[in-house]
Design a protein around this motif. Structure first.
Motif, PDB file in Angstrom:
ATOM      1  N   HIS A 127       0.827  -1.216   0.000  1.00  0.00           N
ATOM      2  CA  HIS A 127       0.000   0.000   0.000  1.00  0.00           C
ATOM      3  C   HIS A 127       0.858   1.262   0.000  1.00  0.00           C
ATOM      4  N   ASN A 128       0.199   2.394  -0.206  1.00  0.00           N
ATOM      5  CA  ASN A 128       0.869   3.690  -0.105  1.00  0.00           C
ATOM      6  C   ASN A 128       1.381   3.917   1.313  1.00  0.00           C
ATOM      7  N   GLY A 129       2.271   4.893   1.461  1.00  0.00           N
ATOM      8  CA  GLY A 129       2.854   5.182   2.766  1.00  0.00           C
ATOM      9  C   GLY A 129       1.805   5.341   3.856  1.00  0.00           C
ATOM     10  N   GLY A 130       2.035   4.658   4.980  1.00  0.00           N
ATOM     11  CA  GLY A 130       1.048   4.649   6.054  1.00  0.00           C
ATOM     12  C   GLY A 130       1.110   5.874   6.944  1.00  0.00           C
ATOM     13  N   LEU A 131      -0.012   6.154   7.581  1.00  0.00           N
ATOM     14  CA  LEU A 131      -0.152   7.281   8.494  1.00  0.00           C
ATOM     15  C   LEU A 131      -0.238   6.781   9.931  1.00  0.00           C
ATOM     16  N   ILE A 132      -0.100   7.715  10.854  1.00  0.00           N
ATOM     17  CA  ILE A 132      -0.336   7.430  12.270  1.00  0.00           C
ATOM     18  C   ILE A 132      -1.632   8.137  12.650  1.00  0.00           C
ATOM     19  N   HIS A 133      -2.638   7.345  12.972  1.00  0.00           N
ATOM     20  CA  HIS A 133      -3.975   7.866  13.269  1.00  0.00           C
ATOM     21  C   HIS A 133      -4.234   7.732  14.765  1.00  0.00           C
ATOM     22  N   THR A 134      -4.713   8.779  15.391  1.00  0.00           N
ATOM     23  CA  THR A 134      -4.986   8.743  16.830  1.00  0.00           C
ATOM     24  C   THR A 134      -6.377   9.286  17.143  1.00  0.00           C
ATOM     25  N   ALA A 135      -6.883   8.849  18.273  1.00  0.00           N
ATOM     26  CA  ALA A 135      -8.237   9.243  18.664  1.00  0.00           C
ATOM     27  C   ALA A 135      -8.269  10.613  19.319  1.00  0.00           C
ATOM     28  N   ASP A 136      -7.353  10.859  20.273  1.00  0.00           N
ATOM     29  CA  ASP A 136      -7.480  12.035  21.130  1.00  0.00           C
ATOM     30  C   ASP A 136      -6.249  12.931  21.183  1.00  0.00           C
ATOM     31  N   LYS A 137      -5.171  12.529  20.517  1.00  0.00           N
ATOM     32  CA  LYS A 137      -3.932  13.297  20.643  1.00  0.00           C
ATOM     33  C   LYS A 137      -3.338  13.601  19.274  1.00  0.00           C
ATOM     34  N   PRO A 191      -2.707   2.990   6.048  1.00  0.00           N
ATOM     35  CA  PRO A 191      -2.928   3.977   4.996  1.00  0.00           C
ATOM     36  C   PRO A 191      -4.347   4.531   5.160  1.00  0.00           C
ATOM     37  N   TRP A 192      -4.753   5.407   4.262  1.00  0.00           N
ATOM     38  CA  TRP A 192      -6.075   6.012   4.414  1.00  0.00           C
ATOM     39  C   TRP A 192      -7.223   5.034   4.172  1.00  0.00           C
ATOM     40  N   ASP A 193      -7.035   4.084   3.246  1.00  0.00           N
ATOM     41  CA  ASP A 193      -8.222   3.361   2.786  1.00  0.00           C
ATOM     42  C   ASP A 193      -8.892   2.500   3.860  1.00  0.00           C
ATOM     43  N   PRO A 194      -8.148   1.758   4.733  1.00  0.00           N
ATOM     44  CA  PRO A 194      -8.866   0.980   5.747  1.00  0.00           C
ATOM     45  C   PRO A 194      -9.521   1.844   6.813  1.00  0.00           C
ATOM     46  N   VAL A 195      -9.074   3.085   6.951  1.00  0.00           N
ATOM     47  CA  VAL A 195      -9.742   3.999   7.887  1.00  0.00           C
ATOM     48  C   VAL A 195     -11.203   4.158   7.483  1.00  0.00           C
ATOM     49  N   TRP A 256      -8.436   4.415  -3.480  1.00  0.00           N
ATOM     50  CA  TRP A 256      -8.978   3.981  -2.178  1.00  0.00           C
ATOM     51  C   TRP A 256      -8.550   4.935  -1.063  1.00  0.00           C
ATOM     52  N   ASP A 257      -7.301   5.367  -1.118  1.00  0.00           N
ATOM     53  CA  ASP A 257      -6.819   6.288  -0.085  1.00  0.00           C
ATOM     54  C   ASP A 257      -7.530   7.633  -0.159  1.00  0.00           C
ATOM     55  N   ALA A 258      -7.796   8.102  -1.370  1.00  0.00           N
ATOM     56  CA  ALA A 258      -8.469   9.393  -1.530  1.00  0.00           C
ATOM     57  C   ALA A 258      -9.834   9.380  -0.845  1.00  0.00           C
ATOM     58  N   ALA A 259     -10.536   8.272  -0.952  1.00  0.00           N
ATOM     59  CA  ALA A 259     -11.861   8.172  -0.331  1.00  0.00           C
ATOM     60  C   ALA A 259     -11.766   8.242   1.187  1.00  0.00           C
ATOM     61  N   GLY A 260     -10.764   7.591   1.770  1.00  0.00           N
ATOM     62  CA  GLY A 260     -10.582   7.640   3.215  1.00  0.00           C
ATOM     63  C   GLY A 260     -10.213   9.023   3.705  1.00  0.00           C
ATOM     64  N   ARG A 261      -9.338   9.691   2.960  1.00  0.00           N
ATOM     65  CA  ARG A 261      -8.913  11.041   3.349  1.00  0.00           C
ATOM     66  C   ARG A 261     -10.064  12.031   3.229  1.00  0.00           C
ATOM     67  N   GLU A 262     -10.816  11.913   2.146  1.00  0.00           N
ATOM     68  CA  GLU A 262     -11.958  12.825   1.949  1.00  0.00           C
ATOM     69  C   GLU A 262     -12.972  12.688   3.083  1.00  0.00           C
ATOM     70  N   GLU A 263     -13.186  11.485   3.550  1.00  0.00           N
ATOM     71  CA  GLU A 263     -14.122  11.260   4.654  1.00  0.00           C
ATOM     72  C   GLU A 263     -13.606  11.923   5.929  1.00  0.00           C
ATOM     73  N   ALA A 264     -12.287  11.828   6.179  1.00  0.00           N
ATOM     74  CA  ALA A 264     -11.700  12.459   7.364  1.00  0.00           C
ATOM     75  C   ALA A 264     -11.813  13.974   7.294  1.00  0.00           C
ATOM     76  N   VAL A 265     -11.567  14.527   6.114  1.00  0.00           N
ATOM     77  CA  VAL A 265     -11.693  15.983   5.927  1.00  0.00           C
ATOM     78  C   VAL A 265     -13.134  16.417   6.174  1.00  0.00           C
ATOM     79  N   ALA A 266     -14.076  15.665   5.629  1.00  0.00           N
ATOM     80  CA  ALA A 266     -15.496  15.986   5.805  1.00  0.00           C
ATOM     81  C   ALA A 266     -15.917  15.908   7.265  1.00  0.00           C
TER      82      ALA A 266
END
Length: 325
Positions: A127-137, A191-195, A256-266
């Motif tokens: 997959h594309n380069g992965g991100l670090i996703h956090t809930a509260d920090k 990456p963004w897509d499984p988010v 697939w990643d674009a869809a995950g990122r767009e949802e986070a932005v929204a």
């Protein structure tokens, strides 16, 4: 066409939800292509995540045992089965799914083949380069990583997280939502897509676009089953797989990643990027971890682990350069 030939049915399994792009854009069209090419001689039954054959930890063993004929799985689960291939998971190797996938495929015959005995390899990809996703920090620096409990996909990524001060937690992708919701973990690397596909934008609110790692996948067939098929069917499977299939993964992951990122932005989530200076800090901090992992791989029987790593870096650099020129 004989009635017997018309009844050849191959079982395909994977661990993702049937709404995921790997199912809708890849697996389903791939099976349809082979069925059409064989004039209906071969049909497929697909078992996605959530079915009795959809366990992420069992994809390789199901194919080897002939429980399914073809499977898509994650190299890092269970751990330690693909040490050569997994060298691509080391920090800052690549951010580009297309370059990573083509590199793995190019390296397979000479460098990676020993770990796929009994398997007909149809594709290797990442997959594309992965991100670090956090809930509260919000995470922007190495210091922000201290003590964070983060889901990890593999030993290489676990070592990276540990070196950065986090506490890695091994979990299948489908268990991340519940564990974040219950505050068992603070976040995950993905990456963004499984988010999007695992509904994680509901529980994650901060995203650091670190591009620090990738994770490889396999798409394999039981070799005995492949060998038992008529030549025309083998030819159809080959035509749908290999280099022609590898060329599609880069564009697919971008979509697939674009869809995950767009949802986070929204959702109004906070998305940050590593500064160049901070990225360099991470690289320096992680170099001992990289060297240790390569040596550890060599100690476990992959004598040319350093050579594989360096060849991966060389090919990735070439392919990323080609993509940007």
């Amino acid at each position: 066409m004989s009635q017997a030939a018309a009844q050849t049915t191959l079982k395909v399994s994977h661990y993702l939800p049937p709404v995921h792009g790997l199912h809708t854009d890849f697996i389903e069209p791939w099976t349809e292509q082979v069925t059409k090419c064989t004039n209906g001689e071969v049909q497929f039954e697909i078992y996605p995540g959530g079915t009795q054959l959809g366990n992420v930890a069992k994809q390789q063993e199901q194919v080897l045992a002939g429980v399914v004929d073809i499977a898509l799985g994650l190299q890092g689960i269970p751990r330690g089965r693909f040490p050569r291939t997994s060298l691509i998971e080391l920090p800052f190797m690549t951010r580009d799914a297309g370059a990573a996938s083509e590199t793995l495929w190019e390296m397979y015959p000479e460098y990676l083949a020993p770990e796929y005995r009994g398997l007909k390899v149809l594709a290797l990809f990442a997959h594309n380069g992965g991100l670090i996703h956090t809930a509260d920090k919000k995470v922007e620096t190495m210091e922000d990583m201290q003590g964070l409990r983060l889901r990890t996909p593999s030993p290489a990524v676990s070592q990276m997280l540990t070196a950065l001060g986090a506490t890695p937690q091994g979990l299948p992708p489908g268990e991340v939502y519940e564990n974040i919701q219950k505050h068992v973990i603070d976040g995950t690397v993905f990456p963004w897509d499984p988010v999007k596909s695992f509904g994680l934008n509901e529980v994650l609110h901060y995203h650091l676009d670190a591009g620090a790692y990738t994770v490889p996948f396999f798409f394999v067939m039981n070799q005995r089953k492949y060998d038992s098929l008529p030549e025309n069917v083998q030819a159809c499977i080959d035509e749908a797989s290999g280099a022609s299939l590898e060329a599609k993964f880069g564009d697919w992951w971008d979509k697939w990643d674009a869809a995950g990122r767009e949802e986070a932005v929204a959702s109004g989530d906070v998305i940050t990027h590593l500064t160049d200076a901070e990225r360099e800090r991470w690289r320096e901090a992680l170099q001992p971890t990289i060297d240790h992992y390569i040596q550890e791989t060599a100690d476990h029987g992959v004598d040319n682990a350093r050579e594989i790593y360096e060849r991966m870096r060389e090919l990735l650099a070439e392919k990323q350069q080609d993509a940007s020129s």
